[in-house]
Design a protein around this motif. Structure first.
Motif, PDB file in Angstrom:
ATOM      1  N   GLU A  68       0.831  -1.203   0.000  1.00 49.76           N
ATOM      2  CA  GLU A  68       0.000   0.000   0.000  1.00 49.76           C
ATOM      3  C   GLU A  68       0.872   1.261   0.000  1.00 49.76           C
ATOM      4  O   GLU A  68       0.544   2.246  -0.678  1.00 49.76           O
ATOM      5  CB  GLU A  68      -0.922  -0.005   1.220  1.00 49.76           C
ATOM      6  CG  GLU A  68      -2.043  -1.027   1.142  1.00 49.76           C
ATOM      7  CD  GLU A  68      -2.956  -0.972   2.344  1.00 49.76           C
ATOM      8  OE1 GLU A  68      -4.198  -1.072   2.166  1.00 49.76           O
ATOM      9  OE2 GLU A  68      -2.427  -0.835   3.475  1.00 49.76           O
ATOM     10  N   ARG A  69       1.971   1.236   0.751  1.00 46.92           N
ATOM     11  CA  ARG A  69       2.870   2.385   0.775  1.00 46.92           C
ATOM     12  C   ARG A  69       3.487   2.617  -0.603  1.00 46.92           C
ATOM     13  O   ARG A  69       3.558   3.760  -1.084  1.00 46.92           O
ATOM     14  CB  ARG A  69       3.962   2.163   1.823  1.00 46.92           C
ATOM     15  CG  ARG A  69       4.990   3.291   1.884  1.00 46.92           C
ATOM     16  CD  ARG A  69       6.016   3.030   2.964  1.00 46.92           C
ATOM     17  NE  ARG A  69       6.711   1.768   2.782  1.00 46.92           N
ATOM     18  CZ  ARG A  69       7.707   1.572   1.920  1.00 46.92           C
ATOM     19  NH1 ARG A  69       8.116   2.579   1.151  1.00 46.92           N
ATOM     20  NH2 ARG A  69       8.296   0.404   1.826  1.00 46.92           N
ATOM     21  N   LEU A  70       3.930   1.543  -1.258  1.00 52.38           N
ATOM     22  CA  LEU A  70       4.504   1.677  -2.593  1.00 52.38           C
ATOM     23  C   LEU A  70       3.453   2.146  -3.600  1.00 52.38           C
ATOM     24  O   LEU A  70       3.714   3.040  -4.411  1.00 52.38           O
ATOM     25  CB  LEU A  70       5.093   0.340  -3.035  1.00 52.38           C
ATOM     26  CG  LEU A  70       6.329  -0.156  -2.279  1.00 52.38           C
ATOM     27  CD1 LEU A  70       6.654  -1.590  -2.680  1.00 52.38           C
ATOM     28  CD2 LEU A  70       7.527   0.751  -2.543  1.00 52.38           C
ATOM     29  N   ARG A  71       2.278   1.544  -3.544  1.00 52.38           N
ATOM     30  CA  ARG A  71       1.192   1.902  -4.473  1.00 52.38           C
ATOM     31  C   ARG A  71       0.799   3.368  -4.318  1.00 52.38           C
ATOM     32  O   ARG A  71       0.675   4.102  -5.305  1.00 52.38           O
ATOM     33  CB  ARG A  71      -0.013   1.008  -4.195  1.00 52.38           C
ATOM     34  CG  ARG A  71      -1.245   1.286  -5.053  1.00 52.38           C
ATOM     35  CD  ARG A  71      -2.468   0.646  -4.428  1.00 52.38           C
ATOM     36  NE  ARG A  71      -2.755   1.234  -3.126  1.00 52.38           N
ATOM     37  CZ  ARG A  71      -3.587   0.688  -2.228  1.00 52.38           C
ATOM     38  NH1 ARG A  71      -4.186  -0.461  -2.486  1.00 52.38           N
ATOM     39  NH2 ARG A  71      -3.811   1.292  -1.070  1.00 52.38           N
ATOM     40  N   ASP A  72       0.616   3.805  -3.073  1.00 53.54           N
ATOM     41  CA  ASP A  72       0.191   5.186  -2.846  1.00 53.54           C
ATOM     42  C   ASP A  72       1.303   6.177  -3.198  1.00 53.54           C
ATOM     43  O   ASP A  72       1.035   7.271  -3.711  1.00 53.54           O
ATOM     44  CB  ASP A  72      -0.236   5.366  -1.381  1.00 53.54           C
ATOM     45  CG  ASP A  72      -1.466   4.541  -1.031  1.00 53.54           C
ATOM     46  OD1 ASP A  72      -2.132   4.060  -1.959  1.00 53.54           O
ATOM     47  OD2 ASP A  72      -1.742   4.359   0.177  1.00 53.54           O
ATOM     48  N   GLY A  73       2.551   5.791  -2.919  1.00 53.63           N
ATOM     49  CA  GLY A  73       3.671   6.656  -3.285  1.00 53.63           C
ATOM     50  C   GLY A  73       3.779   6.823  -4.790  1.00 53.63           C
ATOM     51  O   GLY A  73       4.029   7.937  -5.289  1.00 53.63           O
ATOM     52  N   LEU A  74       3.583   5.740  -5.527  1.00 56.42           N
ATOM     53  CA  LEU A  74       3.622   5.820  -6.987  1.00 56.42           C
ATOM     54  C   LEU A  74       2.509   6.729  -7.499  1.00 56.42           C
ATOM     55  O   LEU A  74       2.745   7.586  -8.368  1.00 56.42           O
ATOM     56  CB  LEU A  74       3.484   4.413  -7.583  1.00 56.42           C
ATOM     57  CG  LEU A  74       3.424   4.336  -9.110  1.00 56.42           C
ATOM     58  CD1 LEU A  74       4.709   4.864  -9.733  1.00 56.42           C
ATOM     59  CD2 LEU A  74       3.159   2.894  -9.553  1.00 56.42           C
ATOM     60  N   ALA A  75       1.308   6.559  -6.959  1.00 55.36           N
ATOM     61  CA  ALA A  75       0.176   7.386  -7.400  1.00 55.36           C
ATOM     62  C   ALA A  75       0.444   8.860  -7.147  1.00 55.36           C
ATOM     63  O   ALA A  75       0.127   9.722  -7.991  1.00 55.36           O
ATOM     64  CB  ALA A  75      -1.101   6.939  -6.674  1.00 55.36           C
ATOM     65  N   ALA A  76       1.048   9.178  -5.994  1.00 59.25           N
ATOM     66  CA  ALA A  76       1.325  10.575  -5.667  1.00 59.25           C
ATOM     67  C   ALA A  76       2.345  11.175  -6.632  1.00 59.25           C
ATOM     68  O   ALA A  76       2.186  12.323  -7.086  1.00 59.25           O
ATOM     69  CB  ALA A  76       1.828  10.673  -4.227  1.00 59.25           C
ATOM     70  N   HIS A  77       3.391  10.423  -6.967  1.00 61.30           N
ATOM     71  CA  HIS A  77       4.408  10.939  -7.892  1.00 61.30           C
ATOM     72  C   HIS A  77       3.852  11.068  -9.307  1.00 61.30           C
ATOM     73  O   HIS A  77       4.240  11.984 -10.045  1.00 61.30           O
ATOM     74  CB  HIS A  77       5.630  10.025  -7.882  1.00 61.30           C
ATOM     75  CG  HIS A  77       6.522  10.213  -6.697  1.00 61.30           C
ATOM     76  ND1 HIS A  77       7.088  11.416  -6.367  1.00 61.30           N
ATOM     77  CD2 HIS A  77       6.949   9.332  -5.748  1.00 61.30           C
ATOM     78  CE1 HIS A  77       7.836  11.293  -5.283  1.00 61.30           C
ATOM     79  NE2 HIS A  77       7.758  10.037  -4.884  1.00 61.30           N
ATOM     80  N   ILE A  78       2.959  10.161  -9.699  1.00 64.43           N
ATOM     81  CA  ILE A  78       2.335  10.272 -11.017  1.00 64.43           C
ATOM     82  C   ILE A  78       1.481  11.530 -11.081  1.00 64.43           C
ATOM     83  O   ILE A  78       1.532  12.297 -12.054  1.00 64.43           O
ATOM     84  CB  ILE A  78       1.491   9.012 -11.323  1.00 64.43           C
ATOM     85  CG1 ILE A  78       2.411   7.802 -11.530  1.00 64.43           C
ATOM     86  CG2 ILE A  78       0.620   9.236 -12.554  1.00 64.43           C
ATOM     87  CD1 ILE A  78       1.663   6.484 -11.674  1.00 64.43           C
ATOM     88  N   THR A  79       0.697  11.778 -10.028  1.00 66.11           N
ATOM     89  CA  THR A  79      -0.151  12.961  -9.974  1.00 66.11           C
ATOM     90  C   THR A  79       0.681  14.241 -10.024  1.00 66.11           C
ATOM     91  O   THR A  79       0.305  15.230 -10.671  1.00 66.11           O
ATOM     92  CB  THR A  79      -1.008  12.944  -8.702  1.00 66.11           C
ATOM     93  OG1 THR A  79      -1.831  11.768  -8.702  1.00 66.11           O
ATOM     94  CG2 THR A  79      -1.891  14.185  -8.611  1.00 66.11           C
ATOM     95  N   ALA A  80       1.836  14.216  -9.360  1.00 68.78           N
ATOM     96  CA  ALA A  80       2.707  15.393  -9.327  1.00 68.78           C
ATOM     97  C   ALA A  80       3.515  15.565 -10.606  1.00 68.78           C
ATOM     98  O   ALA A  80       4.226  16.564 -10.768  1.00 68.78           O
ATOM     99  CB  ALA A  80       3.649  15.295  -8.129  1.00 68.78           C
TER     100      ALA A  80
END
Length: 472
Positions: A68-80
Motif C-alpha cells: 500500500e505504501r509503494l502503491r500510494d507513493g507511486l500514485a502521488a508521484h504520477i499525480t505530481a
C-alpha cells in the motif's frame, strides 16, 4: 531552468517501484517506469484483475502494508508529474546511443512493444537506465512433466493472485526453496486440498546455518507462520523427497514421490503414489539478465554484477532486485532504494550524495547473507538427471528428448550447451532456452553460459525493418 535528467526504470516489482520512488523524491529527475504487466507490483505484489472484483485482495498477500505504501507513493508521484508509468510495455532492447556526458553515455533508447499483441513499437529515451527485470523459475524435467495439470509453483501462485483461479482441486506442491511454503498455504487457504508438500532439501542442514538464520528473527517468524498454516490445513510435509514421475492419460492424475539418500539419489522401495489433478513444482529461481547481457553488462555467475551503489560496469546502467541475485522482495526493495538514491545523486547535482544509504545498505548486507545460507540448503537433488528417462521431453518448444541430448554429448562429442543446441535444436524454440537451459546443461554435464541474445523477446520483422528515427 535546466531540463530535468531522464531515468527509465524497467520493471515495476519491489526493486523497480522502490527505486522509482527514491529517485522521484529527489525532484530533479523525470522518471519513466516501464512494465509489461497491466498493473504495478511484479510477481510478489501481483494484483488481481480489477474486473474480477476481489473483495479481500490482501488475503492473497503478505506485507500488504508495504505494498500500500509503494502503491500510494507511486500514485502521488504520477499525480505530481514526477513519474510516468507505462503499463503493458514489453521491453525488447536497450540501445546505447552516441554522445557522452562526463565520460558516460548521454542517452539510451529503450525499445518496447505495446499491448497484449506486442505489435506496436514504442521508444523511450533516457540518460540512465535501471534494470529491475526480476527473475524466473528454474524448471527441471522428469517423466510426465509436460502433462496438463503440471505447472510451476510461481505459475500456480500467479493464477491465484492474478485471476482468482485454482489450478485444480487436489494439489501436490513439490521441489525446493522458500517459494513452496506460500504457494502451498495459498492454495490450501483458497479451498484446494493440498495432498502433500514435497521438499527435496534436508531441514537438518539448516542447523549448520544457525548463526545466519538467528540474525533474522522476522524471517524465522514468517516461516513459523507458514508452518502453522500448513498444520491447520492438515498438509502433509515430506522432506528429503522428490517427485520422480507424473502420471495421467490426457492430463495429470497422480504423481510418484520417493525419498532421497544423502547423495541425492532416490532410495529404492520408497515410492509412493499420490492422486492429484495439480502438481505445482519449482526448483528455485534464476535472474532475468537478457537486457543486461545485450548491453554488455558483466555477469557474476548467472546474475548481473553490480557495485555497492548497484551500478553495472556499463556507464549509465544500474541493476537491482532478482536480476542481481535471487533474494526475495525485502532484498529487492533495499537494492532498489540504493539504486534510486545513487542515480538521483549522480544525475542531479542538487541531491545529497549517499543520502539515506546506511539503513538500506545494512539491510542489503544482512539479507544477502541470509539468502546465501538458504541457497546452500535449498538446492535441487544432486542426482536429479538420473531420474530423467531417455524419452522425457526436455526442450518442449522443439520437442527434444533427453536421449538426443545424451547422444550429442556421449556419441557426437558436444562439450557445451551451444554445441548441444546446434546438434539437437534444444533451446532454439520460442523461449530461446530460458526454460530448458538449466536442464540441458545438467544433462550435458556442463556449466550454463550466458546466451548474449541480441533481443530480450521476439520482435516483429516490421519493427526491425524501420529506419532509425522513423515514426512508430
Amino acid at each position: 531552468m535546466t531540463e530535468r535528467r531522464r531515468l527509465v526504470v524497467i520493471g515495476a516489482g519491489p526493486a523497480g517501484l522502490t527505486a522509482a520512488l527514491a529517485a522521484a523524491a529527489a525532484r530533479g529527475l523525470r522518471v519513466t517506469l516501464v512494465d509489461s504487466a497491466p498493473q504495478a507490483g511484479g510477481q510478489f505484489y501481483r494484483q488481481t484483475a480489477p474486473g474480477l472484483g476481489a473483495r479481500r485482495p490482501q488475503a492473497l498477500h503478505h506485507q500488504w502494508r508495504t505494498w500500500e505504501r509503494l502503491r500510494d507513493g507511486l500514485a502521488a508521484h504520477i499525480t505530481a508529474g514526477r513519474v510516468t508509468h507505462l503499463t503493458d510495455h514489453h521491453v525488447w532492447f536497450v540501445e546505447r546511443q552516441s554522445g557522452t556526458t562526463d565520460g558516460a553515455p548521454a542517452s539510451f533508447a529503450v525499445h518496447a512493444l505495446l499491448g497484449p499483441e506486442q505489435e506496436e513499437p514504442v521508444t523511450v529515451h533516457a540518460d540512465a537506465v535501471l534494470l529491475a527485470t526480476g527473475g524466473y523459475e528454474k524448471v527441471l524435467p522428469f517423466p510426465g512433466w509436460t502433462l496438463p495439470g503440471v505447472v510451476t509453483a510461481g505459475g500456480a501462485q500467479a493464477m491465484l493472485k492474478g485471476g482468482l483461479v485454482l489450478p485444480g482441486r487436489t494439489a501436490v506442491v513439490a521441489g525446493t526453496g522458500p517459494l513452496l511454503l506460500p504457494v502451498a498455504v495459498g492454495l490450501a487457504s483458497a479451498g484446494a486440498k493440498v495432498a502433500a508438500l514435497v521438499e527435496s532439501a534436508d531441514p537438518r542442514n539448516l542447523a549448520r546455518q544457525a548463526r545466519v538464520l538467528a540474525a533474522h528473527p522476522a524471517k524465522l517468524a514468517e516461516g513459523a507462520r507458514y508452518a502453522a498454516e500448513l498444520a491447520r490445513h492438515r498438509v502433509r510435509t515430506q522432506v528429503r523427497s522428490t517427485v520422480v514421475a507424473a502420471h495421467g492419460t490426457g492430463r495429470l492424475e497422480a504423481v510418484t514421490v520417493a525419498a532421497l539418500d544423502g547423495d541425492g539419489r532416490v532410495r529404492p522401495g520408497t515410492d509412493r503414489r499420490i492422486p492429484c489433478d495439480t502438481l505445482a513444482v519449482g526448483h528455485g529461481m534464476l535472474p532475468h539478465t537478457d537486457l543486461a547481457e545485450a548491453l554488455g553488462c558483466r555477469l557474476d555467475g548467472v546474475a548481473v554484477a553490480v557495485d555497492d551503489e548497484q551500478r553495472t560496469d556499463v556507464p549509465g546502467v544500474w541493476a537491482a532486485g532478482e536480476a542481481t541475485g535471487i533474494g526475495g522482495a525485502a532484498l529487492a526493495s533495499a537494492e532498489g532504494r540504493i539504486a534510486g538514491l545513487s542515480i538521483a545523486a549522480r544525475l542531479d547535482s542538487r541531491t545529497p550524495e549517499r543520502s539515506s544509504y546506511a539503513s538500506a545498505a545494512k539491510a542489503r548486507a544482512g539479507l544477502r547473507e541470509f539468502f546465501a545460507a538458504v541457497d546452500t540448503v535449498c538446492a535441487p537433488p544432486a542426482r536429479w538427471t538420473e531420474q530423467v528417462s531417455d524419452d522425457t521431453v526436455v526442450c518442449r518448444c522443439e520437442e527434444v528428448p533427453a536421449s538426443a541430448i545424451r547422444e550429442a554429448v556421449d556419441e557426437l562429442g558436444a562439450g557445451d550447451v551451444r554445441t548441444v543446441k546446434l546438434l539437437t535444436r534444444a533451446g532454439m524454440g520460442w523461449c530461446q532456452g530460458r526454460m530448458c537451459g538449466p536442464a540441458v546443461a545438467g544433462l550435458a554435464r556442463c556449466p550454463e553460459t550466458p546466451s548474449r541474445r541480441p533481443f530480450a523477446r521476439p520482435v516483429p520483422l516490421g519493427v526491425l525493418a524501420r529506419e532509425p528515427g522513423e515514426p512508430s
